[in-house]
Design a protein around this motif. Structure first.
Motif, PDB file in Angstrom:
ATOM      1  N   LEU A  31       0.796  -1.222   0.000  1.00  0.00           N
ATOM      2  CA  LEU A  31       0.000   0.000   0.000  1.00  0.00           C
ATOM      3  C   LEU A  31       0.833   1.280   0.000  1.00  0.00           C
ATOM      4  O   LEU A  31       0.632   2.163  -0.845  1.00  0.00           O
ATOM      5  N   VAL A  32       1.751   1.409   0.930  1.00  0.00           N
ATOM      6  CA  VAL A  32       2.528   2.654   1.041  1.00  0.00           C
ATOM      7  C   VAL A  32       3.365   2.952  -0.201  1.00  0.00           C
ATOM      8  O   VAL A  32       3.373   4.095  -0.676  1.00  0.00           O
ATOM      9  N   PRO A  33       4.072   1.985  -0.793  1.00  0.00           N
ATOM     10  CA  PRO A  33       4.883   2.306  -1.978  1.00  0.00           C
ATOM     11  C   PRO A  33       4.083   2.839  -3.156  1.00  0.00           C
ATOM     12  O   PRO A  33       4.607   3.569  -3.992  1.00  0.00           O
ATOM     13  N   ASP A  34       2.801   2.469  -3.213  1.00  0.00           N
ATOM     14  CA  ASP A  34       1.948   2.907  -4.314  1.00  0.00           C
ATOM     15  C   ASP A  34       0.991   4.017  -3.894  1.00  0.00           C
ATOM     16  O   ASP A  34       0.055   4.341  -4.636  1.00  0.00           O
ATOM     17  N   ALA A  35       1.194   4.581  -2.687  1.00  0.00           N
ATOM     18  CA  ALA A  35       0.348   5.675  -2.164  1.00  0.00           C
ATOM     19  C   ALA A  35      -1.124   5.288  -2.180  1.00  0.00           C
ATOM     20  O   ALA A  35      -1.976   6.054  -2.615  1.00  0.00           O
ATOM     21  N   LEU A  36      -1.425   4.081  -1.661  1.00  0.00           N
ATOM     22  CA  LEU A  36      -2.788   3.558  -1.697  1.00  0.00           C
ATOM     23  C   LEU A  36      -3.442   3.504  -0.315  1.00  0.00           C
ATOM     24  O   LEU A  36      -4.529   2.951  -0.174  1.00  0.00           O
ATOM     25  N   VAL A  37      -2.789   4.090   0.685  1.00  0.00           N
ATOM     26  CA  VAL A  37      -3.360   4.078   2.032  1.00  0.00           C
ATOM     27  C   VAL A  37      -4.357   5.217   2.144  1.00  0.00           C
ATOM     28  O   VAL A  37      -3.965   6.385   2.166  1.00  0.00           O
ATOM     29  N   GLY A  38      -5.620   4.883   2.231  1.00  0.00           N
ATOM     30  CA  GLY A  38      -6.634   5.921   2.236  1.00  0.00           C
ATOM     31  C   GLY A  38      -7.069   6.360   3.611  1.00  0.00           C
ATOM     32  O   GLY A  38      -7.583   7.468   3.791  1.00  0.00           O
ATOM     33  N   GLY A  39      -6.904   5.516   4.617  1.00  0.00           N
ATOM     34  CA  GLY A  39      -7.385   5.851   5.950  1.00  0.00           C
ATOM     35  C   GLY A  39      -6.450   5.352   7.024  1.00  0.00           C
ATOM     36  O   GLY A  39      -5.349   4.870   6.753  1.00  0.00           O
ATOM     37  N   GLY A  40      -6.901   5.474   8.279  1.00  0.00           N
ATOM     38  CA  GLY A  40      -6.101   5.019   9.399  1.00  0.00           C
ATOM     39  C   GLY A  40      -4.908   5.910   9.666  1.00  0.00           C
ATOM     40  O   GLY A  40      -4.651   6.889   8.961  1.00  0.00           O
ATOM     41  N   THR A  41      -4.145   5.542  10.697  1.00  0.00           N
ATOM     42  CA  THR A  41      -2.934   6.296  10.980  1.00  0.00           C
ATOM     43  C   THR A  41      -1.914   6.124   9.860  1.00  0.00           C
ATOM     44  O   THR A  41      -1.064   6.993   9.655  1.00  0.00           O
ATOM     45  N   GLY A  42      -2.006   4.993   9.141  1.00  0.00           N
ATOM     46  CA  GLY A  42      -1.147   4.819   7.974  1.00  0.00           C
ATOM     47  C   GLY A  42      -1.422   5.872   6.926  1.00  0.00           C
ATOM     48  O   GLY A  42      -0.499   6.380   6.279  1.00  0.00           O
ATOM     49  N   GLY A  43      -2.707   6.216   6.749  1.00  0.00           N
ATOM     50  CA  GLY A  43      -3.061   7.267   5.805  1.00  0.00           C
ATOM     51  C   GLY A  43      -2.590   8.630   6.259  1.00  0.00           C
ATOM     52  O   GLY A  43      -2.143   9.455   5.452  1.00  0.00           O
ATOM     53  N   ILE A  44      -2.684   8.891   7.567  1.00  0.00           N
ATOM     54  CA  ILE A  44      -2.209  10.176   8.097  1.00  0.00           C
ATOM     55  C   ILE A  44      -0.700  10.294   7.900  1.00  0.00           C
ATOM     56  O   ILE A  44      -0.188  11.335   7.453  1.00  0.00           O
TER      57      ILE A  44
END
Length: 306
Positions: A31-44
């Motif tokens: 998710l992170v390498p492709d900028a696909l984190v839309g929510g959660g603290t990962g998204g923040i």
């Protein structure tokens, strides 16, 4: 009792560890390498990472720690202990991957593949951690607080907070990546909801039998589940009947079916899956207390007979 309590806590920490590792793998490699984190603290963390000169794992830890303090204040210290363990593991696993296996792009060149695999891993891990009585920090804490005090499911509460974070992601990474991330949020919440409510199957059983008293006693005293007995009338025979109903898990259902077939081959029994069960009777502690009540009841009956 002390050794038993240790065993239960050890199992809880083991589940939290496995769930957190699954989350980290989904986040880091897909998710992170492709900028696909839309929510959660990962998204923040994904939103602020381009503007803050620190590793992603550090941003993730600081955000989770801040929200964890809120969780401790609102939910309590016991919640904070298991969740702090998960937060440290979450950021720690991510930091290990950053150090020993740096990546610059997702496992696949196809964003859909990265999205689906990443979200399934991430959300399955979230569901496992939540089922163990903890959360992974961040919006999981917010979602659990909302689930405690508002008439909403955990998945619905998580989706509400994720949508706010999604809008920020769209501003930073563009509308197209935001659409991918939105699809990921929908998929992720479906997976979380499925793991939380469907990971441990429950079944409603309704049994019509002439030996309903024996069946009722078996459910109460052998598998320690509550029952309800109600009157019914046969539509064809017009005869009055007693129906025993209860909710059991998969293993208990097998034992109950075997018992019913042994004592009454003509019994009528139907089984329906239950998506969620709320209330007393589905935890280790409650079942132990119920067992003690049964013993006290039996002792009182013996004394009355004397």
């Amino acid at each position: 009792m002390k050794s038993l309590k240790f065993e239960v806590n050890f199992n809880q920490l083991f589940v939290v560890t496995i769930g957190t590792l699954m989350m980290t793998i989904g986040l880091y490699f897909f998710l992170v390498p492709d900028a696909l984190v839309g929510g959660g603290t990962g998204g923040i963390a994904q939103v602020i990472n381009p503007f803050v000169p620190v590793p992603y794992s550090v941003s993730l830890f600081v955000i989770n720690l801040i929200l964890l303090v809120i969780g401790v204040i609102v939910i309590g210290k016991e919640f904070g202990g298991t969740t702090f363990f998960s937060v440290v593991l979450y950021s720690g696993f991510y930091a290990l991957f950053e150090h020993y296996y740096p990546v610059s792009h997702g496992v696949s060149d196809n964003p859909i593949v990265n999205l689906v695999l990443g979200q399934v891993l991430l959300s399955s891990g979230v569901g496992m951690v939540f089922n163990a009585g903890a959360t992974t920090g961040g919006v999981d804490i917010i979602a659990k607080i909302m689930n405690m005090y508002l008439p909403v499911t955990f998945a619905s509460a998580a989706m509400f907070t994720d949508m706010t974070i999604l809008l920020l992601n769209m501003l930073v990474f563009g509308f197209e990546r935001g659409l991918y991330a939105a699809m990921g949020i929908l998929l992720g919440n479906l997976v979380v909801d499925r793991v939380i409510t469907g990971g441990s199957a429950r079944y409603q059983v309704n049994i019509t039998s002439k030996n309903y008293l024996a069946i009722n006693e078996f459910i109460l005293h052998e598998i320690f589940r509550a029952t309800t007995i109600y009157d019914a009338k046969g539509g064809y025979t017009k005869q009055e009947r007693k129906v025993v109903t209860s909710v059991v898990d998969r293993e208990e259902l097998l034992r109950l079916k075997n018992f019913v077939s042994e004592i009454d081959e003509n019994a009528f029994m139907y089984v329906a899956p239950v998506s969620e069960v709320l209330g007393r009777g589905f935890s280790f502690e409650v079942r132990q207390k119920r067992s003690s009540i049964v013993k006290l009841r039996e002792r009182a009956l013996k004394e009355n007979k004397k």
